[in-house]
Design a protein around this motif. Structure first.
Motif, PDB file in Angstrom:
ATOM      1  N   VAL A  10       0.946  -1.103  -0.046  1.00 25.16           N
ATOM      2  CA  VAL A  10       0.106  -0.081   0.050  1.00 25.16           C
ATOM      3  C   VAL A  10       0.838   1.370   0.110  1.00 25.16           C
ATOM      4  O   VAL A  10       1.878   1.338   0.833  1.00 25.16           O
ATOM      5  N   PRO A  11       0.659   2.218  -0.915  1.00 25.07           N
ATOM      6  CA  PRO A  11       1.627   3.188  -1.031  1.00 25.07           C
ATOM      7  C   PRO A  11       1.368   4.228   0.289  1.00 25.07           C
ATOM      8  O   PRO A  11       0.258   4.343   0.860  1.00 25.07           O
ATOM      9  N   VAL A  12       2.434   4.761   0.471  1.00 23.13           N
ATOM     10  CA  VAL A  12       2.490   5.872   1.804  1.00 23.13           C
ATOM     11  C   VAL A  12       1.580   7.052   1.320  1.00 23.13           C
ATOM     12  O   VAL A  12       2.199   7.808   0.346  1.00 23.13           O
ATOM     13  N   ARG A  13       0.877   7.565   2.183  1.00 23.91           N
ATOM     14  CA  ARG A  13       0.177   8.850   1.768  1.00 23.91           C
ATOM     15  C   ARG A  13       0.870  10.179   2.590  1.00 23.91           C
ATOM     16  O   ARG A  13       1.898   9.671   3.282  1.00 23.91           O
ATOM     17  N   ARG A  14       0.782  11.159   1.881  1.00 23.77           N
ATOM     18  CA  ARG A  14       1.351  12.323   2.556  1.00 23.77           C
ATOM     19  C   ARG A  14       1.035  12.832   3.847  1.00 23.77           C
ATOM     20  O   ARG A  14       1.841  13.086   4.461  1.00 23.77           O
ATOM     21  N   VAL A  15      -0.166  12.471   4.233  1.00 25.35           N
ATOM     22  CA  VAL A  15      -0.647  12.688   5.643  1.00 25.35           C
ATOM     23  C   VAL A  15       0.239  11.822   6.456  1.00 25.35           C
ATOM     24  O   VAL A  15       0.581  12.182   7.557  1.00 25.35           O
ATOM     25  N   ASP A  16       0.213  10.467   6.173  1.00 20.56           N
ATOM     26  CA  ASP A  16       1.072   9.543   7.063  1.00 20.56           C
ATOM     27  C   ASP A  16       2.725  10.068   7.125  1.00 20.56           C
ATOM     28  O   ASP A  16       2.961  10.262   8.361  1.00 20.56           O
ATOM     29  N   ARG A  17       2.912  10.598   6.281  1.00 22.89           N
ATOM     30  CA  ARG A  17       4.711  11.156   6.251  1.00 22.89           C
ATOM     31  C   ARG A  17       4.538  12.282   6.921  1.00 22.89           C
ATOM     32  O   ARG A  17       5.578  12.360   7.944  1.00 22.89           O
ATOM     33  N   ILE A  18       3.695  13.274   7.157  1.00 23.37           N
ATOM     34  CA  ILE A  18       3.678  14.513   7.717  1.00 23.37           C
ATOM     35  C   ILE A  18       3.476  14.172   9.187  1.00 23.37           C
ATOM     36  O   ILE A  18       4.153  14.727  10.038  1.00 23.37           O
ATOM     37  N   LEU A  19       2.539  13.258   9.770  1.00 22.98           N
ATOM     38  CA  LEU A  19       2.403  12.721  10.868  1.00 22.98           C
ATOM     39  C   LEU A  19       3.644  12.272  11.561  1.00 22.98           C
ATOM     40  O   LEU A  19       3.964  12.356  12.711  1.00 22.98           O
ATOM     41  N   ALA A  20       4.145  11.345  10.863  1.00 29.52           N
ATOM     42  CA  ALA A  20       5.313  10.679  11.279  1.00 29.52           C
ATOM     43  C   ALA A  20       6.628  11.561  11.427  1.00 29.52           C
ATOM     44  O   ALA A  20       7.185  11.482  12.400  1.00 29.52           O
ATOM     45  N   PHE A  21       6.650  12.484  10.552  1.00 28.51           N
ATOM     46  CA  PHE A  21       7.935  13.477  10.946  1.00 28.51           C
ATOM     47  C   PHE A  21       7.618  14.547  12.034  1.00 28.51           C
ATOM     48  O   PHE A  21       8.499  14.999  12.444  1.00 28.51           O
ATOM     49  N   MET A  22       6.333  14.789  11.908  1.00 28.17           N
ATOM     50  CA  MET A  22       5.847  15.602  13.016  1.00 28.17           C
ATOM     51  C   MET A  22       6.180  14.900  14.454  1.00 28.17           C
ATOM     52  O   MET A  22       6.636  15.460  15.597  1.00 28.17           O
ATOM     53  N   SER A  23       5.887  13.465  14.494  1.00 28.07           N
ATOM     54  CA  SER A  23       6.203  12.830  15.715  1.00 28.07           C
ATOM     55  C   SER A  23       7.647  12.761  16.034  1.00 28.07           C
ATOM     56  O   SER A  23       8.089  13.006  17.094  1.00 28.07           O
ATOM     57  N   LEU A  24       8.466  12.561  15.256  1.00 31.54           N
ATOM     58  CA  LEU A  24       9.929  12.367  15.310  1.00 31.54           C
ATOM     59  C   LEU A  24      10.319  13.801  15.667  1.00 31.54           C
ATOM     60  O   LEU A  24      11.354  13.897  16.631  1.00 31.54           O
ATOM     61  N   GLY A  25       9.719  15.053  15.054  1.00 30.09           N
ATOM     62  CA  GLY A  25      10.395  16.262  15.412  1.00 30.09           C
ATOM     63  C   GLY A  25       9.895  16.627  16.906  1.00 30.09           C
ATOM     64  O   GLY A  25      10.852  17.221  17.333  1.00 30.09           O
ATOM     65  N   LEU A  26       8.698  16.073  17.374  1.00 27.94           N
ATOM     66  CA  LEU A  26       8.429  16.366  18.893  1.00 27.94           C
ATOM     67  C   LEU A  26       9.293  15.510  19.765  1.00 27.94           C
ATOM     68  O   LEU A  26       9.660  16.241  20.680  1.00 27.94           O
ATOM     69  N   LEU A  27       9.661  14.505  19.335  1.00 24.44           N
ATOM     70  CA  LEU A  27      10.590  13.607  20.254  1.00 24.44           C
ATOM     71  C   LEU A  27      11.997  14.342  20.305  1.00 24.44           C
ATOM     72  O   LEU A  27      12.537  14.549  21.456  1.00 24.44           O
ATOM     73  N   VAL A  28      12.557  14.799  19.077  1.00 25.56           N
ATOM     74  CA  VAL A  28      13.666  15.334  19.060  1.00 25.56           C
ATOM     75  C   VAL A  28      13.721  16.716  19.904  1.00 25.56           C
ATOM     76  O   VAL A  28      14.799  17.137  20.660  1.00 25.56           O
ATOM     77  N   LEU A  29      12.644  17.320  19.738  1.00 24.93           N
ATOM     78  CA  LEU A  29      12.563  18.732  20.438  1.00 24.93           C
ATOM     79  C   LEU A  29      12.528  18.466  21.991  1.00 24.93           C
ATOM     80  O   LEU A  29      13.111  19.279  22.862  1.00 24.93           O
ATOM     81  N   SER A  30      11.680  17.417  22.289  1.00 25.86           N
ATOM     82  CA  SER A  30      11.582  17.125  23.771  1.00 25.86           C
ATOM     83  C   SER A  30      12.975  16.499  24.427  1.00 25.86           C
ATOM     84  O   SER A  30      13.398  16.895  25.675  1.00 25.86           O
TER      85      SER A  30
END
Length: 88
Positions: A10-30
């Motif tokens: 199943v192809p990865v949608r843009r929304v999934d990619r954005i949410l995943a990078f937001m999650s990673l960014g918040l963890l790095v920020l924390s």
């Protein structure tokens, strides 16, 4: 039997990619906020004024929001994959 062959994914949608990078960014920020608090408190900074209260709140809130975003990505990908396997 499934219509899809195992090699089809199943192809990865843009929304999934954005949410995943937001999650990673918040963890790095924390993590960066945690180290900033450690360095600031050891150097004698006043933790009750300036931007320090916001940094302190980020350490507590950002991992929870990141986990929620990651759960949203997982749930959306599982439901999309189940729909694709069902054929509808």
């Amino acid at each position: 039997m499934s219509k899809n062959t195992p090699s089809e994914d199943v192809p990865v949608r843009r929304v999934d990619r954005i949410l995943a990078f937001m999650s990673l960014g918040l963890l790095v920020l924390s993590i960066l906020s945690f180290f900033a608090i450690m360095i600031g408190s050891s150097s004698g900074a006043d933790m009750a004024s300036g931007i320090w209260p916001l940094v302190g709140v980020l350490v507590y809130i950002a991992p929870i929001v990141a986990f929620a975003l990651l759960l949203a990505v997982l749930i959306m990908s599982f439901t999309r994959r189940a729909r694709a396997n069902r054929g509808g």
